[in-house]
Design an enzyme around this catalytic site. Structure first.
Site, PDB file in Angstrom:
ATOM      1  N   TYR A   1      -7.745   8.947   7.451  1.00 24.85           N
ATOM      2  CA  TYR A   1      -7.585   7.838   8.400  1.00 24.85           C
ATOM      3  C   TYR A   1      -8.135   8.215   9.773  1.00 24.85           C
ATOM      4  O   TYR A   1      -7.437   8.151  10.778  1.00 24.85           O
ATOM      5  CB  TYR A   1      -6.107   7.423   8.493  1.00 24.85           C
ATOM      6  CG  TYR A   1      -5.570   6.873   7.185  1.00 24.85           C
ATOM      7  CD1 TYR A   1      -5.848   5.563   6.812  1.00 24.85           C
ATOM      8  CD2 TYR A   1      -4.818   7.662   6.313  1.00 24.85           C
ATOM      9  CE1 TYR A   1      -5.369   5.048   5.607  1.00 24.85           C
ATOM     10  CE2 TYR A   1      -4.346   7.153   5.116  1.00 24.85           C
ATOM     11  CZ  TYR A   1      -4.622   5.851   4.775  1.00 24.85           C
ATOM     12  OH  TYR A   1      -4.153   5.344   3.593  1.00 24.85           O
TER      13      TYR A   1
ATOM     14  N   ARG B   1       0.875  -1.164   0.000  1.00 24.46           N
ATOM     15  CA  ARG B   1       0.000   0.000   0.000  1.00 24.46           C
ATOM     16  C   ARG B   1       0.920   1.223   0.000  1.00 24.46           C
ATOM     17  O   ARG B   1       1.507   1.569   1.033  1.00 24.46           O
ATOM     18  CB  ARG B   1      -0.896  -0.009   1.249  1.00 24.46           C
ATOM     19  CG  ARG B   1      -2.138   0.883   1.167  1.00 24.46           C
ATOM     20  CD  ARG B   1      -1.832   2.340   1.317  1.00 24.46           C
ATOM     21  NE  ARG B   1      -3.026   3.178   1.182  1.00 24.46           N
ATOM     22  CZ  ARG B   1      -3.298   3.929   0.115  1.00 24.46           C
ATOM     23  NH1 ARG B   1      -2.476   3.967  -0.908  1.00 24.46           N
ATOM     24  NH2 ARG B   1      -4.393   4.674   0.088  1.00 24.46           N
TER      25      ARG B   1
ATOM     26  N   CYS C   1      -4.289  -2.671   6.458  1.00 17.19           N
ATOM     27  CA  CYS C   1      -4.687  -1.343   5.983  1.00 17.19           C
ATOM     28  C   CYS C   1      -6.089  -1.019   6.513  1.00 17.19           C
ATOM     29  O   CYS C   1      -6.966  -1.886   6.533  1.00 17.19           O
ATOM     30  CB  CYS C   1      -4.688  -1.327   4.461  1.00 17.19           C
ATOM     31  SG  CYS C   1      -5.286   0.224   3.774  1.00 17.19           S
TER      32      CYS C   1
END
Lengths: 483, 483
Positions: free
Chosen positions: B339, B160, B207
């Site tokens: 996030y 990622r 993730c």
């Protein structure tokens, strides 16, 4: 095994077939005095017990008792208190079985001395409590009183006792520490309070069985029927457990657990548990002497209670007597045989306790405290105000509380009143409130909280129900009546 | 604002109305060479970019660009790589807008030097990967390859990346540490590897966007469409972050956060984040040089990656450049604007990033890796074998994995393969497998895991969906076809 025993009693002649007679005087039997009854307390010889007005010779039954030796605590004495303590006795079949051992009546006017009731030394409790059991005492505040103060007053803090409250003389109290196989030391209360730095920690404590009342709507569980109030929040003041442990010397890395034994006991031994060494060494794990700035109340562990923030109530051992560094978890029955992460597939008959891990940390929880369930609301008022608490274990804080009037189709975010605590050390509950337009309320309103790990609450109780009714934390829903 | 800009473009004459023409050569426009194009990269003067065969004068648009200055990275050069990087460009309306700035074609046969492609230095990747984006690269294993090994091989560990992979010379690499406002020091790689104790930690990394593919079935989200494979497990070897921090001296208690900047950058600055000081000081938080006993691969952070066990992938910063003790969280856009623990009510337009806390810890997760979704099973075989992984953040281990063929009416407990890790430090995923009688399988099979805090997974995705598709962890369900 219990079922088998009940079946086995069919061969014993039943002196009284009517369960309503249990403990009542019966006219055709002899009378006995306490002095006479007291002489019958020797296993292997003869064991009598008293229940109400009934006198029973249970000699033949002692070895078969599913609760083991515990029955002998009442030998030559009254068993009333113990039957109150263990709900499993409250079945007609068990009462019938007892009557099959009936030999007589307690002599009229005879009174059992207070000494014979192990709960006679228990303190008085708040009249606000819903008392679920008196002996041992288990009481909680009604939900709508729970969110009055973010620090729960000491007298209003729910009481969850497993056994009688110990009577402790603070002048002779000693805390024992066993820190190697061959070393043991002890501290009196004065030492504890003067030799180590004094610290305070704000932490909520929740019983693993909170909201068991709801679990029982889904299927019968075992335990106190808490309505949501088996939680409170307080500032605890005392000394760090790690300061004491370090004081004793270098800790051998083989010692992975800290076992704690309490002063409350029954014939099987003391109440107790263990916690992992890492948690014991945490700066916020303390031996508390004070609760909200006052001497620890007897019901909350006087003189010394272990506070393990973020851990389930049962690990926050009250009336601490002995602390042992060990390679293994506590061998005590309270640790090994209960408070585990049970599956919906487990039942008392089939559960393998060794396979199920102890509950230490707890999942996210929230409760609508007001309005209370099944009350009516005035639809002429623009809004209905909802209030409650939210909490998550393991030091995870609450980041969001949401309500729904359409069972999850849409969510209304509540205002949060959170304590200022650092990430990973968010030990205290949060309060929340929300105004919802009356016109939006059909009937059901549910709440859910989200903690800082992103965990929410399951929407259905069915997916988490277990036979002990532990960790009941599905969306909390109430029904309201429009008027 | 983006919508407003798109609407605003209507007043600009559209040289090409058909979006399929975007980047294609058009016959009626002049041709330009790279040498000529390169001279047009001065904001305030003129800015040209190339997309495919198209040449565009975007001078008037630079200030309006929703992505800010980032657009200038392509000034006088090709913007292809950047459009691949930011999905928001992949709309017909955006392509139409670009065409409105068209001034010509790239001269036939002209090739952009590799230097102009910031991703040209990226390493090769496993042919097993499903590559969701090439620039920056984002790839995962198909689910059925994921559970082959409990330690994921380095070449098979999901990648990622947010930006191009930095090209680092290990001989000149320096790690900078800013530990007080006025003090700064640095270590070269040899220092790091020789001055501190070397330790290893086994930890999974997931993730935050794993399973976003499913979230997109519920409603459009923003981000890479991971199918469940954005997770891997490895042994990381390096030095404790706390050893370095302690080496610098006593840590001022005002410094509550450790900010980390990386070597991967774009015109807005470096990639980076911060973690709380307590987590930075944990004995298992390390600066890793090795992954599964090999030198850290470039895609996984060569030469130095921060490993923060139990924390979401994005905090495990790759290509660490600078570490700063600070009173505050990272000010970098990657930390402040993404996030976070978003609510179902948040959308790009209305979210207040300051109100939403960063994701550090993560909720419990499980995935059925085989059989894969929508495959058929032979009902003549007695059982169907199911395999997968389960994981929870924050060091919480998996205590139970259960499958259901009747959407939660009943549960079948799977066999668990767990790593031996201590309570509170259970950083690794668990594998599980279960045989289910063919006759029990109607169509849908779902899995859920329970972690050691008693957290399960929500049954419906609807209750947790958010516009970024983060923390998708509802029951993982697959559909099978009987044959």
């Amino acid at each position: 095994m219990w079922r088998k025993l009940l079946a086995g009693t069919a061969v014993i002649s039943m002196k009284s077939a009517k369960c309503s007679d249990s403990g009542m005087a019966t006219n055709d039997l002899p009378e006995y005095t306490w002095d006479e009854i007291k002489t019958h307390k020797t296993p292997g010889k003869s064991v009598w017990i008293v229940m109400g007005k009934g006198v029973y010779d249970i000699t033949r039954f002692v070895e078969m008792h599913p609760g083991g030796d515990k029955i002998l605590l009442a030998a030559g004495s009254s068993a009333d208190a113990f039957w109150n303590l263990y709900r499993i006795h409250k079945q007609d079949k068990v009462k019938d079985m007892l009557e099959s051992f009936r030999i007589g009546n307690l002599k009229g006017g005879e009174k059992l001395e207070a000494l014979n009731d192990p709960f006679s030394g228990d303190p008085n409790r708040s009249t606000h409590f819903i008392a679920h059991t008196e002996k041992a005492y288990n009481g909680e505040l009604p939900n709508d009183l729970l969110t009055e103060k973010i620090l729960t007053p000491n007298t209003e803090f729910f009481v969850r006792n497993h056994l009688p409250v110990p009577v402790v003389d603070e002048n002779t109290y000693e805390l024992e520490l066993v820190f190697e196989d061959d070393k043991c030391t002890s501290f009196n209360l004065k030492d504890l309070k003067s030799k180590f730095p004094i610290v305070s920690v704000e932490s909520s404590i929740q019983c693993a069985g909170n909201r068991r009342f709801e679990a029982n709507q889904q299927g019968v569980t075992r335990g106190v029927e808490w309505r949501g109030g088996a939680i409170g929040n307080a500032v605890w003041t005392g000394i760090r457990l790690r300061d004491i442990l370090k004081h004793l010397g270098e800790i051998n890395p083989e010692y992975k657990h800290v076992q704690i034994e309490a002063l409350d006991t029954d014939p099987n031994g003391p109440f107790g548990t263990s916690i992992p060494i890492e948690k014991a060494m945490d700066s916020d794990t303390i031996l508390a002497f004070e609760m909200n700035g006052e001497t620890l109340p007897r019901d909350h562990g006087f003189p010394v209670r272990l506070i393990v923030p973020g851990y389930v109530g049962v690990r926050n051992i009250k009336w601490v007597k002995r602390i042992t560094l060990s390679t293994s978890e506590s061998p005590l029955i309270w640790h090994k045989r209960d408070y585990r992460l049970f599956s919906p597939n487990d039942s008392l008959g089939n559960v393998n306790f060794e396979e199920r891990e102890p509950v230490y940390d707890m999942p996210v929880q929230s409760v609508i405290c007001s309005p209370i369930d099944s009350t009516s609301f005035d639809s002429k008022n623009e809004n209905v105000n909802f209030k409650g608490f939210a909490y998550s274990g393991g030091g995870r804080g609450i980041v969001r509380v949401e309500l729904t009037t359409d069972h999850g189709e849409s969510w209304i975010e509540a205002q949060l009143e959170k304590r200022q605590q650092r990430l990973g050390r968010r030990w205290s509950w949060a309060f929340w409130n929300a105004n919802i337009p009356s016109s939006d309320i059909e009937k059901e309103v549910c709440v859910r909280a989200v903690d800082d790990a992103g965990h929410g609450q399951p929407e259905s109780l069915k997916s988490i129900w277990n036979y002990r009714g532990l960790l009941t934390n599905s969306w909390h829903c109430i029904h309201l009546i429009r008027k």
